[in-house]
Enzyme design. Structure first.
Site, mmCIF file in Angstrom:
data_model
loop_
_atom_site.group_PDB
_atom_site.id
_atom_site.type_symbol
_atom_site.label_atom_id
_atom_site.label_comp_id
_atom_site.label_asym_id
_atom_site.label_seq_id
_atom_site.Cartn_x
_atom_site.Cartn_y
_atom_site.Cartn_z
ATOM 1 N N TRP A 15 4.302 12.176 -9.735
ATOM 2 C CA TRP A 15 4.169 11.257 -10.995
ATOM 3 C C TRP A 15 4.728 11.633 -12.282
ATOM 4 O O TRP A 15 3.068 11.516 -12.152
ATOM 5 C CB TRP A 15 5.503 9.551 -10.003
ATOM 6 C CG TRP A 15 5.509 9.117 -12.178
ATOM 7 C CD1 TRP A 15 5.132 8.784 -13.080
ATOM 8 C CD2 TRP A 15 6.650 8.519 -11.266
ATOM 9 N NE1 TRP A 15 5.737 7.620 -13.912
ATOM 10 C CE2 TRP A 15 6.577 7.965 -13.321
ATOM 11 C CE3 TRP A 15 8.191 8.485 -10.795
ATOM 12 C CZ2 TRP A 15 8.071 7.362 -13.373
ATOM 13 C CZ3 TRP A 15 9.230 8.175 -11.706
ATOM 14 C CH2 TRP A 15 9.122 7.585 -12.762
ATOM 15 N N ASN A 17 5.601 10.921 -16.717
ATOM 16 C CA ASN A 17 6.579 10.334 -17.539
ATOM 17 C C ASN A 17 5.858 10.980 -18.516
ATOM 18 O O ASN A 17 6.504 12.024 -19.172
ATOM 19 C CB ASN A 17 6.937 8.463 -17.243
ATOM 20 C CG ASN A 17 5.626 7.545 -17.402
ATOM 21 O OD1 ASN A 17 5.058 7.559 -16.236
ATOM 22 N ND2 ASN A 17 5.443 6.984 -18.551
ATOM 23 N N ASP A 18 6.278 10.301 -19.113
ATOM 24 C CA ASP A 18 6.226 10.225 -20.931
ATOM 25 C C ASP A 18 5.284 11.758 -21.099
ATOM 26 O O ASP A 18 3.862 11.809 -21.222
ATOM 27 C CB ASP A 18 5.476 9.393 -22.326
ATOM 28 C CG ASP A 18 6.352 8.525 -22.393
ATOM 29 O OD1 ASP A 18 6.798 8.239 -21.108
ATOM 30 O OD2 ASP A 18 5.757 7.652 -22.168
ATOM 31 N N GLN A 34 1.656 11.253 -18.873
ATOM 32 C CA GLN A 34 1.854 10.407 -18.029
ATOM 33 C C GLN A 34 1.276 10.633 -17.397
ATOM 34 O O GLN A 34 2.649 11.429 -16.806
ATOM 35 C CB GLN A 34 2.975 9.317 -18.641
ATOM 36 C CG GLN A 34 2.694 8.274 -19.710
ATOM 37 C CD GLN A 34 1.178 8.041 -20.054
ATOM 38 O OE1 GLN A 34 1.164 6.640 -19.160
ATOM 39 N NE2 GLN A 34 -0.077 8.279 -20.310
ATOM 40 N N ARG A 153 1.340 -0.265 -28.393
ATOM 41 C CA ARG A 153 0.943 1.416 -27.995
ATOM 42 C C ARG A 153 1.234 2.314 -28.137
ATOM 43 O O ARG A 153 2.170 2.492 -29.094
ATOM 44 C CB ARG A 153 1.340 1.328 -26.489
ATOM 45 C CG ARG A 153 2.612 0.880 -25.765
ATOM 46 C CD ARG A 153 3.553 1.513 -24.098
ATOM 47 N NE ARG A 153 4.205 0.042 -23.991
ATOM 48 C CZ ARG A 153 4.605 -0.642 -23.396
ATOM 49 N NH1 ARG A 153 4.073 -1.859 -23.673
ATOM 50 N NH2 ARG A 153 6.155 -1.173 -23.500
ATOM 51 N N ASP A 154 0.924 3.312 -28.257
ATOM 52 C CA ASP A 154 1.519 4.828 -28.304
ATOM 53 C C ASP A 154 1.286 5.253 -29.593
ATOM 54 O O ASP A 154 2.510 5.966 -29.823
ATOM 55 C CB ASP A 154 3.312 5.064 -27.688
ATOM 56 C CG ASP A 154 3.727 4.085 -26.280
ATOM 57 O OD1 ASP A 154 2.770 3.787 -25.565
ATOM 58 O OD2 ASP A 154 4.301 4.093 -26.285
ATOM 59 N N GLU A 205 9.212 1.652 -28.471
ATOM 60 C CA GLU A 205 7.799 2.763 -28.020
ATOM 61 C C GLU A 205 7.819 3.502 -28.331
ATOM 62 O O GLU A 205 9.162 4.497 -28.885
ATOM 63 C CB GLU A 205 8.154 3.129 -25.375
ATOM 64 C CG GLU A 205 8.414 1.427 -25.282
ATOM 65 C CD GLU A 205 8.131 1.420 -23.712
ATOM 66 O OE1 GLU A 205 7.131 1.465 -22.889
ATOM 67 O OE2 GLU A 205 9.252 2.004 -23.399
HETATM 68 C C1 FRU Z 1 7.305 4.641 -22.363
HETATM 69 C C2 FRU Z 1 5.932 3.969 -21.483
HETATM 70 C C3 FRU Z 1 5.610 4.156 -22.910
HETATM 71 C C4 FRU Z 1 4.050 3.755 -21.931
HETATM 72 C C5 FRU Z 1 3.770 4.300 -21.082
HETATM 73 C C6 FRU Z 1 2.827 3.994 -19.781
HETATM 74 O O1 FRU Z 1 7.700 5.336 -20.465
HETATM 75 O O2 FRU Z 1 6.157 2.659 -20.940
HETATM 76 O O3 FRU Z 1 5.280 3.080 -23.728
HETATM 77 O O4 FRU Z 1 2.804 3.612 -22.923
HETATM 78 O O5 FRU Z 1 5.136 4.927 -20.790
HETATM 79 O O6 FRU Z 1 3.155 4.881 -18.691
#
Ligand code: FRU
Length: 436
Positions: A15, A17-18, A34, A153-154, A205
């Site tokens: 998996w 993501n970001d 991620q 976050r981020d 985010e």
């Molecule tokens: C966005 C998010 C971010 C966070 C990350 C966690 O997709 O929710 O805000 O840092 O993914 O995986």
């Protein structure tokens, strides 16, 4: 596990993501992301790592960051990279679950978690000492009127006027906001100011802020924003704000654009390329793993440009320059997929492997219903705002992502798809693939 990817970076067997920590460092592009390395679903976050010399050919480098400290024991969430004194600095959010789900300890219950901002450094950008080189630089926020100790976050960090600046996404009293911090040395951070906006989602985010073409650009991903009863209710938006660095005062305009009108792309992150131009990648959200094996991919790296108050996104020239081999059918396409180039007439509809694109009332619309079966919870119909700069489409087609660039980036409409056929119904088009 696939060792390399061409044009689009896909999840290696798991998996993702970001995009995170995107940087051109010592002659190489580094793109972290991620990643949950154990299954094709979201879980305790790690940072995966890929490198590229040209933003076209990507090589997976495995896991760079993993939970190792109390402050990031439940996940290394999103963050960014900067170079200082020849070292790579990754600044990211560490998450600590107060209430773990006993049935899936990789997730938390009742929103009971805390978020801190951490930093890790690396001499070469390839090796990361998760035990010796991590440091908490901003602990969970105590002043709840400034930001949430949970939903903050981020961090995106940049250099301006002899100081380092950080923007964080946060939430106060059910409203999304951005927090601005400043530092002389990347270690000690001082909160300076915040900005928020009415009716714009409950949590913001992955903020990103930069200047390009002499204009300021802000990108972020508000949650609970679309509210049309469809998943996903969050979306990546961009706008041209005013910003005063001294006081960190930001003014947000009413006008905004979606990053991409297919609404699948999320949590984009930008950096500067080898020539100093602004380049961005974004996560394409996928409801289902491909062949049950991997879930998550990135769009083609896109240039971000501003002309006459409008933000343009077009494929990075390194990618454009690779799609030069003319072919007559998708069956001849190479690993990077293919590109269709055409002018579309008002009233016309074209069909690319089951994905339908039409042009009516000066708008480009798309219908993916036949190549997205079984996902009724997510939108299948999309439309751009009115377009003005012509009727030219460049459509990049990969097995699971179609990206429609309209008038060289006036708008982009991209969608995740499954099971495209090799049939094309269109008139007067040309088709190209990569030379590889
Ligand atoms: C966005 C998010 C971010 C966070 C990350 C966690 O997709 O929710 O805000 O840092 O993914 O995986």
């Amino acid at each position: 596990m696939s060792e390399t990817n061409l044009v689009h970076l896909n999840a290696p067997d798991c998996w993702i993501n970001d995009p995170n920590g995107f940087i051109y460092f010592k002659g190489m592009y580094h793109l972290f992301y991620q990643c949950f390395p154990y299954a094709t679903q979201w879980g305790r976050m790690h940072w995966g790592h890929a490198v590229s010399k040209d933003l076209v050919q990507w090589e997976h480098k495995g896991i760079a960051l993993y939970p190792s400290k109390l402050d990031d024991r439940s996940g290394c969430f999103s963050g960014s990279a900067v170079e200082q004194d020849g070292k790579m600095h990754l600044i990211y959010t560490g998450v600590n679950y107060i209430e773990e789900d006993p049935e899936n300890i990789n997730t938390c219950l009742n929103d009971q978690f805390q978020s801190a901002q951490l930093m890790i450094t690396s001499e070469n950008g390839m090796t990361f000492d998760n035990l010796a080189d991590k440091k908490t630089v901003i602990p969970p926020i105590a002043a709840q009127h400034i930001g949430s100790k949970t939903h903050t976050r981020d961090p995106k960090v940049w250099r301006e006027k002899d100081a380092w600046y950080m923007v964080l996404g946060s939430s106060v009293e059910g409203k999304g906001r951005l927090l601005f911090y400043r530092s002389k040395d990347l270690q000690h951070w001082e909160y300076v100011n915040h900005v928020e906006k009415e009716n714009f989602g409950w949590m913001w985010e992955c903020p990103d802020y930069f200047e390009t073409d002499g204009e300021k650009v802000l990108i972020f991903s508000p949650m609970g924003f679309l509210n049309d009863g469809k998943a996903y209710d969050s979306a990546a938006v961009c706008m041209i704000p005013e910003f005063d660095a001294e006081s960190c005062t930001m003014h947000l305009p009413d006008e905004f654009q979606f990053l991409d009108y297919g609404l699948d792309l999320y949590a984009p992150q930008s950096t500067t390329d080898a020539e100093g131009r602004r380049v961005l990648v974004a996560w394409a959200r996928m409801p289902e793993a491909v062949d049950g094996k991997w879930n998550g991919m990135f769009c083609i790296p896109r240039m971000v440009e501003v002309k006459n108050g409008h933000i343009y996104f077009r494929p990075h020239p390194n990618v454009q320059n690779r799609f030069t081999k003319k072919i007559s059918s998708p069956t001849e396409a190479g690993k990077g997929g293919y590109k269709i180039s055409l002018d579309i007439d008002e009233g016309a509809e074209i069909n690319i492997g089951g994905y339908r694109i039409s042009y009516r009332n000066n708008r480009i619309s798309a219908d993916r219903s036949t190549v997205f079966a079984g996902h009724d919870e997510i939108r299948c119909h999309f439309e751009t705002p009115a377009i003005y700069e012509g009727n030219h489409l460049e459509i990049y087609v990969a097995s699971n992502l179609i990206e429609v660039y309209i008038n060289n980036g006036e708008y982009v409409l991209s969608n995740v798809v499954y099971g495209l056929s090799d049939q094309i119904q269109a008139e007067n088009y040309e088709i190209f693939t990569t030379q590889d």
